[in-house]
Design an enzyme around this catalytic site. Structure first.
Site, PDB file in Angstrom:
ATOM      1  N   GLY A 281      -1.913   0.561   3.181  1.00 22.86           N
ATOM      2  CA  GLY A 281      -3.274   0.189   2.781  1.00 22.86           C
ATOM      3  C   GLY A 281      -4.231   1.372   2.787  1.00 22.86           C
TER       4      GLY A 281
ATOM      5  N   MET B  12     -14.280  -3.885   1.672  1.00 23.38           N
ATOM      6  CA  MET B  12     -15.412  -2.940   1.555  1.00 23.38           C
ATOM      7  C   MET B  12     -15.414  -1.904   2.674  1.00 23.38           C
ATOM      8  SD  MET B  12     -18.443  -5.442   0.433  1.00 23.38           S
ATOM      9  CE  MET B  12     -19.634  -4.131   0.566  1.00 23.38           C
TER      10      MET B  12
ATOM     11  N   ASP C 237      -6.557  -0.374  11.022  1.00 26.42           N
ATOM     12  CA  ASP C 237      -6.487  -1.304  12.155  1.00 26.42           C
ATOM     13  C   ASP C 237      -6.460  -0.600  13.511  1.00 26.42           C
ATOM     14  OD1 ASP C 237      -6.413  -3.254  10.268  1.00 26.42           O
ATOM     15  OD2 ASP C 237      -4.317  -3.806  10.562  1.00 26.42           O
TER      16      ASP C 237
ATOM     17  N   GLY D   6       0.514   4.387   7.747  1.00 19.93           N
ATOM     18  CA  GLY D   6       0.480   3.635   9.003  1.00 19.93           C
ATOM     19  C   GLY D   6       1.833   3.523   9.681  1.00 19.93           C
ATOM     20  N   ASP D   7       1.971   2.494  10.505  1.00 20.57           N
ATOM     21  CA  ASP D   7       3.206   2.360  11.293  1.00 20.57           C
ATOM     22  C   ASP D   7       4.434   2.232  10.405  1.00 20.57           C
ATOM     23  OD1 ASP D   7       2.153  -0.108  10.474  1.00 20.57           O
ATOM     24  OD2 ASP D   7       3.149  -1.202  12.076  1.00 20.57           O
TER      25      ASP D   7
END
Ligand SMILES: Nc1ncnc2c1ncn2[C@@H]1O[C@H](COP(=O)(O)OP(=O)(O)OP(=O)(O)O)[C@@H](O)[C@H]1O
Ligand SMILES: O=P(O)(O)OC[C@H]1O[C@](O)(CO)[C@@H](O)[C@@H]1O
Ligand SMILES: [Mg+2]
Length: 540
Positions: free
Chosen positions: A164, A440, A283, A252-253
């Site tokens: 993401g 956003m 996150d 990420g992970d």
């Protein structure tokens, strides 16, 4: 090769001081060239005295006296030192030549007192320790090394971004390109487009400082991204075919897991390829590192949504403002945004189960706040309450291309639940304002402090790759940048610990219920309370 930390034990081949430790890192099984006969482990425990004198860490008390053990033998208290080291290309290419680091000639570093990080420098994972306790886990300090294992004109680097979006990805890309070029004179840098699958399904982009000059001002990723499509063999074939020898992987992970597989395959094939991971996630769920880049920017942006919800809610009778923020398994954004805002009455996160009805439940709390203040603002992380929604909706598990569970919309669900409760049960009209700013807050460019953070990450990754480290993730550990074995950051997920002080701070700030109370016959199902208690136990 940077082996000094290892050398005190080079003469103790069967030393009990070597151990595989609780974080034995599987297939990272090579020893350093200077230590040909060491057992195949990377996690090393050092002898208390040797490590103390060798590593140059005089263990001092506040009066600047060496700390002595309370026990009989007056040995310095300095044992239990563990280095969780990252692999080096010379582990499997022992004859790899090294070269003086060109930074020596760089005007940027001309007056720096200590251009190169000492091979003995390590970063402690825990900085709050007990006087008599073990020294604990350490990681190699990030930064430029005296020797490099690549000639600048032989480097062919590539950069890929996966997963993401997150504020700051473009800054990291820019600074890898500029860092390689300005610090090390590297000119051959490729952008892999569209995530992992771009290695084998797309053409590459040529990246120069000029091409990336302005990209940090934009959100998103200049290289585009994707989920799924990780095929280790195809990716490494492609790396080999294109003659790429440095791979910078931002993600990420999931991405870091993929990077670990790439590193292992590179090692299996004996390729001179440095694989560097740069952790990215909105996150903030990546283990070991202090905080992921873009997180602060996202929290700041979330304030605008919370502010809007508050303004709307307090401008009407019985105003209820609900703001849904990102956070699949970890409620850090919601927690931090709530603590920063002061306008939030209640924060709901995945780690802390809640219930709606009965004593100590959410409905009761909303009723009280409406009575008291005439309005209420709730912030919730998207992963909160998923078990209740899927239970009610008999939802089937749907996953994205990377295998991540797709979440049900807790914001819409809660909005409806509160509306129903007040109109049907309480017979009171409420004014509901639901704001969903999830995308956003992650699609914007990074703020000033995240930009600086991204620059440090990128430069540290470049220094590490040039120095021949591979299979590492770079990140701040107690504010010092370190090289961390990739597997170490993917073995667990960073979550909000309900038993830590931070969650208590939030509860103290909002004065919201902890949802731990259950009273028979008050509407709360016994099973739900069991879920809550089990989850609580799991976080202990
Ligand atoms: N266990 C795994 N092994 C190999 N590759 C993986 C693994 N998990 C995920 N990937 C790959 O990593 C990429 C990104 O994964 P994912 O979509 O889970 O995002 P992420 O990196 O975790 O970032 P974020 O969760 O912050 O969006 C995808 O291309 C996916 O195929
Ligand atoms: O970009 P997608 O596939 O909609 O995924 C959204 C998810 O990605 C994350 O932003 C993590 O990158 C999560 O917070 C969120 O659940
Ligand atoms: Mg992820």
């Amino acid at each position: 090769m940077e082996s000094t930390i290892s050398s005190p034990i080079s003469s103790t081949k069967s030393s009990p001081l070597l151990h595989s430790g609780s974080h034995s890192l599987g297939s990272r099984s090579q020893s350093f060239p200077s230590l040909p006969s060491l057992p195949s482990v990377q996690t090393l425990r050092y002898p208390s005295f040797k490590s103390r004198s060798f590593l140059g860490f005089p263990f001092r008390s506040r009066q600047n006296q060496p700390i002595r053990s309370q026990s009989s033998n007056h040995q310095p208290v300095n044992d239990g030192f563990v280095l969780e080291d990252v692999p080096h290309l010379t582990n499997f290419l022992p004859n790899l030549p090294s070269y003086p680091n060109p930074l020596k000639q760089s005007q940027a570093y001309a007056v720096v007192k200590q251009t190169f990080v000492s091979p003995d420098d390590v970063v402690a994972q825990k900085v709050v320790v007990q006087r008599e306790g073990p020294r604990g886990v350490h990681f190699r300090r990030a930064g430029p090394r005296e020797k490099v294992y690549f000639k600048s004109d032989e480097v062919r680097a590539c950069i890929v971004t996966c997963g993401g979006l997150c504020p700051g990805i473009n800054t990291v890309i820019r600074e890898i390109v500029c860092g390689l070029n300005y610090m090390y004179g590297v000119e051959d840098i490729l952008g892999i487009e569209g995530g992992y699958r771009g290695f084998y399904s797309k053409n590459t982009l040529r990246l120069t400082p000029k091409v990336v000059n302005d990209i940090h001002k934009r959100g998103g990723t200049f290289l585009r991204t994707s989920r799924g499509g990780h095929d280790t063999n195809k990716i490494v074939d492609n790396i080999q075919d294109r003659g790429i020898n440095q791979v910078y992987i931002i993600g990420g992970d999931g991405t870091q897991r993929g990077a670990d597989l790439i590193y292992k395959e590179v090692e299996k094939r004996g390729l001179q390829v440095a694989v560097a991971g740069i952790p990215k996630t909105i996150d903030n769920d990546i283990a070991v590192i202090d905080k992921s880049f873009g997180f602060d920017t996202a929290v700041e942006e979330a304030q605008r949504a919370i502010n809007a919800a508050h303004v709307e809610a307090e401008s009407v009778d019985n105003g209820v403002g609900i703001v849904k923020l990102m956070g699949r398994y970890s409620g850090f954004i919601a927690l931090n945004a709530t603590l920063a805002s002061r306008d939030v009455d209640c924060c709901l996160i995945p780690e802390s189960p809640f219930y709606l009805e009965g004593r100590g439940g959410l409905f009761e709390f909303v009723e009280e706040r409406l009575k008291e203040n005439g309005h209420v603002v709730i912030v919730l992380a998207e992963g909160a309450g998923q078990e209740y929604i899927s239970g009610e909706m008999n939802a089937v598990d749907v996953k994205d291309a990377s295998g991540n569970k797709l979440l049900l919309d807790v914001g819409l669900w809660l909005t409806q639940k509160i509306k129903d409760h007040f109109t049907k049960v309480q017979k009171t009209a409420i004014n509901m304002k639901y704001i969903d700013p999830t995308y956003m807050i992650r699609a914007i460019p990074s703020n000033a402090s995240d930009n600086i953070y991204c620059t440090l990450l990128a430069q540290s990754a470049v220094h590490g790759a040039m120095a021949g480290f591979s299979g590492f993730t770079v990140g701040p550990v107690n504010s010092r940048h370190a090289y961390i074995p990739i597997a170490r950051v993917t073995e667990t997920q960073n979550t909000v610990k309900l038993t830590d002080r931070m969650w208590a701070r939030l509860l103290a700030s909002t004065n919201q219920p902890s949802f731990l109370e259950y009273s028979e016959g008050q509407g709360q199902a016994k099973e739900d309370v069991d879920v809550i208690n089990n989850n609580m136990r799991a976080t202990l």
